[in-house]
Structures are given as structure tokens and as C-alpha cells.
Design an enzyme around this catalytic site. Structure first.
Site, PDB file in Angstrom:
ATOM      1  N   PRO A 234       5.076  -4.444  -2.005  1.00 25.01           N
ATOM      2  CG  PRO A 234       7.211  -3.830  -2.713  1.00 25.01           C
ATOM      3  CD  PRO A 234       6.497  -4.769  -1.798  1.00 25.01           C
TER       4      PRO A 234
ATOM      5  CE1 TYR B 110     -10.816   1.848  -5.951  1.00 23.69           C
ATOM      6  CE2 TYR B 110      -8.903   2.197  -7.345  1.00 23.69           C
ATOM      7  CZ  TYR B 110      -9.756   1.339  -6.670  1.00 23.69           C
ATOM      8  OH  TYR B 110      -9.540  -0.012  -6.724  1.00 23.69           O
TER       9      TYR B 110
ATOM     10  NE  ARG C 254      -1.256   2.722  -5.012  1.00 22.19           N
ATOM     11  CZ  ARG C 254      -2.521   2.775  -5.405  1.00 22.19           C
ATOM     12  NH1 ARG C 254      -2.848   3.543  -6.428  1.00 22.19           N
ATOM     13  NH2 ARG C 254      -3.456   2.079  -4.792  1.00 22.19           N
TER      14      ARG C 254
ATOM     15  CE1 TYR D 197      -4.096  -2.835  -7.794  1.00 27.51           C
ATOM     16  CE2 TYR D 197      -2.811  -0.872  -7.316  1.00 27.51           C
ATOM     17  CZ  TYR D 197      -3.187  -2.163  -7.001  1.00 27.51           C
ATOM     18  OH  TYR D 197      -2.632  -2.796  -5.926  1.00 27.51           O
TER      19      TYR D 197
ATOM     20  N   GLY E 270       0.788  -1.230   0.000  1.00 29.65           N
ATOM     21  CA  GLY E 270       0.000   0.000   0.000  1.00 29.65           C
ATOM     22  C   GLY E 270       0.813   1.269   0.000  1.00 29.65           C
TER      23      GLY E 270
ATOM     24  CB  CYS F  57     -21.845   6.409 -23.835  1.00 26.09           C
ATOM     25  SG  CYS F  57     -21.667   6.530 -25.618  1.00 26.09           S
ATOM     26  CD  GLU F  58     -21.396   5.366 -18.031  1.00 27.12           C
ATOM     27  OE1 GLU F  58     -21.848   6.154 -17.173  1.00 27.12           O
ATOM     28  OE2 GLU F  58     -21.939   4.283 -18.329  1.00 27.12           O
TER      29      GLU F  58
END
Length: 467
Positions: free
Chosen positions: A318, A365, A320, A422, A275, A392-393
Site C-alpha cells: 500500500p 490522469y 496511496r 503522487y 493499488g 501556461c497550459e
């Protein structure tokens, strides 16, 4: 480095978030957001790993994930060296392919997987199964059977049902199955609710407070085919200091000491999770591996001394912090429009040829990103912009707020740093988009390590298609 240290100045009438500031030079890179080799050349074009992004897009198309191999390897070595007394597991869920799995092992790390698919990638890459840890909150009996059969080094148990499955499957195993118990320490990481994982009301692990964690330890110890390695704790993601680890380690080590006292077993290992955060914008101030290692080791040593127990062998995960800064995503601009805001301010909407199908983190997020004009130098004044995708959002946003040159036009290239973790892992075929390639760059050369999807790939699973 904070925004003011990068030579940024406040703009009158800016309507971005309070921290966002107008750059004195909108062409300049805020270097700590990018991989170590990223720079602008004399034309103002972004160069990564010695490769001009204009040339890369001309050959491979856009959007594309651009992975700086030397940067990735350097960050992996940084954790290996700083945590030399630990076992360092790269969290494959952040980004994994066979090439990356090989790099990880070559740099002296182990690999953490959390699905049968990730295990398949690791095995295809030739990773020694002993170096693999297997995570997940709902590992099926066939998945566990395969993990045991190939000989993964450890399985992180997450529920009583899983322990029952492991007991049954280990009965015929050639050797004892190494098991760690994932515990929830009741620590609230300062992060988004969906990526905070150590508070009580969530799906992962056994609660220390309720007594479930101790009971899980007892059941594993009672199983002759299982070998209890230790306790595993993970407190969340995008963590910038060791304070959360200190609280978690204290509670996990208290359980560790209780197991020794009441069950007569001193567990040999303990995993502190991962993290570790990275810088997505100028507001992020991550720690270094060396500082984290020193602080976390001191915490464990102090707590073990106070409890009168030997220090277990530690491990971390680890993901990210290695993959994230090593990658940027390059897009081509398709449309540009200005939108009037309240009070007379204006924002420019810049639509690119990707979006939430290649980076869903902003929508999922509420993540913040930065970006830069990657194909040329501009003398135009900066303007508040929002970089959006083509899906289309209304929530299809790549970069919520950034000051970019006001003369951006269709055909320009934009690059977004910090997209290694990610983004490809969570990429989708929403609107039947084709997932982008991953292009590794090094010493002026670019090579495809994950190819771009094709329409044939898209239709391959559609068994109702006309033959």
C-alpha cells in the site's frame, strides 16, 4: 459515504458532471475525503492536526502540502494490523522523505523503493536494508550493484536483461541475492490506462500467458548467486474491491503450482501488490484494510487448497491508501472570473498560486478532486467553480468541478484533500515554479519535513548561469 448521505441536493441548471451535486452547506467538509483530524473551527477556517491553516500559511506560505502525522501513522498501523500475517511494504513512490521513511519503520512496515534516489532516502533515514524491496522495470547495473552491496531484502526482477545483470553481479556477492519475479497476470484493473499494470500490452513484468514468467523463474533458479523468493503481481491503482486480486491470484498461484510440479521448487513468498484506492470525491467508495485482508487471504487460501500447495508468505504494497488521505494542499486564491456556458449557465474560474507543478494528476490522469474554502465561513450561495493553476497550459486544472461559495475573492485560502500520493512525488519546476514544502502537523504544532524550494535551488543546476 455517497453524496446524498452527506446531505447534498441537486441544483437546477448545474453543468458539472452528472454525479456532482450542490451542497446544502458549501462550508461543510465531506469528512471521509479528509484526514481524521481535519475540521472547521468557529470561524469556518480549516484546522488539521490542531493547526489553523491561516496560521500555517502565514508562517510557511502557500501553496503547501499539509501532512497529518497521526492520520498517516494510523493508516500505516491499520494495514500492519489488518495484514498481520503478511509483510507490508509501503510504496515509497507515492510519497517519500526521510521523516516518512522513519515513521513507516516505527509503525512496523517495510519499504518499497523503485530508484536509486528513493534508496538513498531510505538509507539516509536509517532504514535497515533487509526491510527494503527494490522495484523498477529498467534497473541499471550500477543501481543493482548498489542494492546488492547495501543488502536490500529483495529485488523484483522485471526483464531477462535484468536477470542477466543480477547473475553477473551476484557472482561476487557475500550472500545470495533475494529475487522475486514480477509477472503480468492479464487482469484489466478498472482504472486509468496509464495506471493499469497487469494487462499484457505494457512495460512491466513477465507474461504468464506467453511462458516468459516460467522461463524467468527457471533462469533465476539456475543462478547460484540468486535466491528465488517468489512471484510478484500488481494489477493497477485506485482499486476498490478484491475481484481483480482474485483473478490475478488464481493465475499467479497456478504458475506457483506449476513451478513446484515441473521444477521441484515450492517458492516461499508471493506479493499481491498494492493499488488500494482512496476517496477523492463522493463517488469513490474504497474498502477497508480489514475487509481487503479478509477477502484476499480467503482467496489465496482457497486457491492453494484447490491446487494442493502450501500457502506462501504473502506481502502487499500500500502507498496511496496510507499517504493519500493524510495530506491536503492549501492554496491562496489569486484571481476569480466568471465564464458563460452553453444554455445560460455560468462557471466561476478560481486561479490559485499553484497548479500542475504541484499536482499534475488532473492533467495526467484526468483525476477528480474536491476542495473547500479554508480561511473563513461564507453565507453566500454555492456556485459551480473550476479551480485552476497559474501555469501556461489550458489543462492546468486542480479541481475540475466543485460547488464553492459564490463570494470567493483573492486572498481566500482553498484546500484540496487527498493529495498525499503522487502529488509531491510528481511535482515539477514547470514554468520554473518552486516546489512547495511538506508541513507535518500534530497536536497543534507544525514542522517542516520537506522545505520549500528557493530560487537558489532552481539555479543551482544551471551551469550556464552568470557567476
Amino acid at each position: 459515504m455517497r453524496a446524498h448521505e452527506a446531505g447534498w441536493a441537486h441544483a437546477e441548471g448545474a453543468r458539472g458532471p452528472a454525479w456532482l451535486q450542490v451542497p446544502e452547506d458549501p462550508n461543510a467538509l465531506v469528512t471521509h475525503l479528509w484526514s481524521t483530524s481535519a475540521a472547521k473551527n468557529d470561524d469556518g477556517a480549516l484546522v488539521v492536526g490542531g493547526v489553523d491553516m491561516r496560521d500555517l500559511v502565514a508562517e510557511h506560505g502557500s501553496p503547501a502540502y499539509v501532512l497529518d502525522e497521526d492520520d498517516f501513522r494510523g493508516r500505516a498501523r491499520g494495514f500492519r494490523d489488518a495484514f498481520a500475517a503478511y509483510d507490508v511494504y509501503y510504496a515509497g513512490k507515492s510519497f517519500l522523505c526521510t521523516t516518512v521513511a522513519r515513521w513507516i519503520v516505527e509503525e512496523g512496515l517495510r519499504l518499497d523503493v523503485c530508484s536509486n534516489g528513493e534508496l538513498s532516502v531510505a538509507l539516509r533515514a536509517g532504514v535497515d536494508p533487509v526491510l527494503i524491496g527494490y522495484h523498477g522495470n529498467n534497473k541499471t547495473a550500477p543501481e543493482l550493484a548498489r542494492a546488492i552491496e547495501v543488502g536490500v531484502g529483495r529485488i523484483v526482477a522485471d526483464s531477462f536483461h535484468e536477470i542477466e545483470r543480477l547473475v553477473d553481479l551476484s557472482a561476487d556477492a557475500e550472500r545470495p541475492v533475494g529475487v522475486m519475479i514480477r509477472v503480468t497476470a492479464g487482469v484489466e484493473a478498472h482504472t486509468h490506462e496509464f495506471i493499469a499494470t497487469a494487462h499484457e500490452d505494457q512495460k512491466f513484468g513477465f507474461s504468464i500467458t506467453s511462458g516468459d514468467a516460467f522461463e524467468a523463474v527457471r533462469r533465476v533458479l539456475a543462478a547460484p548467486g540468486l535466491e528465488l523468493l517468489g512471484l510478484h503481481s500488481h494489477i493497477g491503482s485506485q482499486i476498490f474491491d478484491s475481484s481483480g486480486f482474485e483473478v490475478a491470484a488464481r493465475r499467479v498461484l497456478a504458475l506457483h503450482a506449476r513451478v513446484r510440479s515441473e521444477l521441484g521448487v515450492e517458492m516461499p513468498e508471493m506479493d499481491l501488490g498494492g493499488g488500494f484506492g482512496i476517496a477523492y470525491t463522493t463517488q469513490d467508495d474504497p474498502s477497508t484494510p480489514a475487509k481487503l485482508a479478509a477477502e484476499m487471504s480467503a482467496i489465496v487460501a482457497r486457491e492453494c487448497k484447490d491446487l494442493g500447495v502450501a500457502e506462501p508468505r504473502l506481502s502487499i504494497e500500500p502507498g496511496r491508501a496510507i499517504a493519500g488521505p493524510s495530506v491536503c494542499t492549501v492554496y491562496e486564491v489569486g484571481t476569480v472570473k466568471e465564464v458563460a456556458l452553453d444554455g445560460g449557465a455560468r462557471r466561476t474560474y478560481i486561479s490559485v498560486d499553484g497548479g500542475m507543478s504541484d499536482n499534475v494528476r488532473t492533467a495526467l490522469y484526468d483525476a477528480d478532486y474536491s476542495c473547500t474554502l479554508a480561511s473563513r465561513h461564507s453565507e453566500a450561495a454555492p456556485a459551480l467553480a473550476r479551480v485552476v493553476g497559474k501555469h501556461c497550459e489550458s489543462g492546468d486544472i486542480v479541481v475540475k468541478d466543485e460547488f464553492l461559495p459564490s463570494d470567493i475573492v483573492p486572498g481566500d485560502l482553498l484546500a484540496v484533500p487527498g493529495t498525499g500520493a503522487y502529488c509531491r512525488s510528481l511535482a515539477s519546476n514547470y514554468n520554473h515554479a518552486l516546489r512547495p514544502p511538506v508541513i507535518a502537523v500534530r497536536d497543534g504544532a507544525a514542522r517542516v519535513i520537506v522545505r520549500r524550494e528557493t530560487e537558489d535551488d532552481l539555479l543551482a543546476t544551471d551551469v550556464g548561469a552568470v557567476q
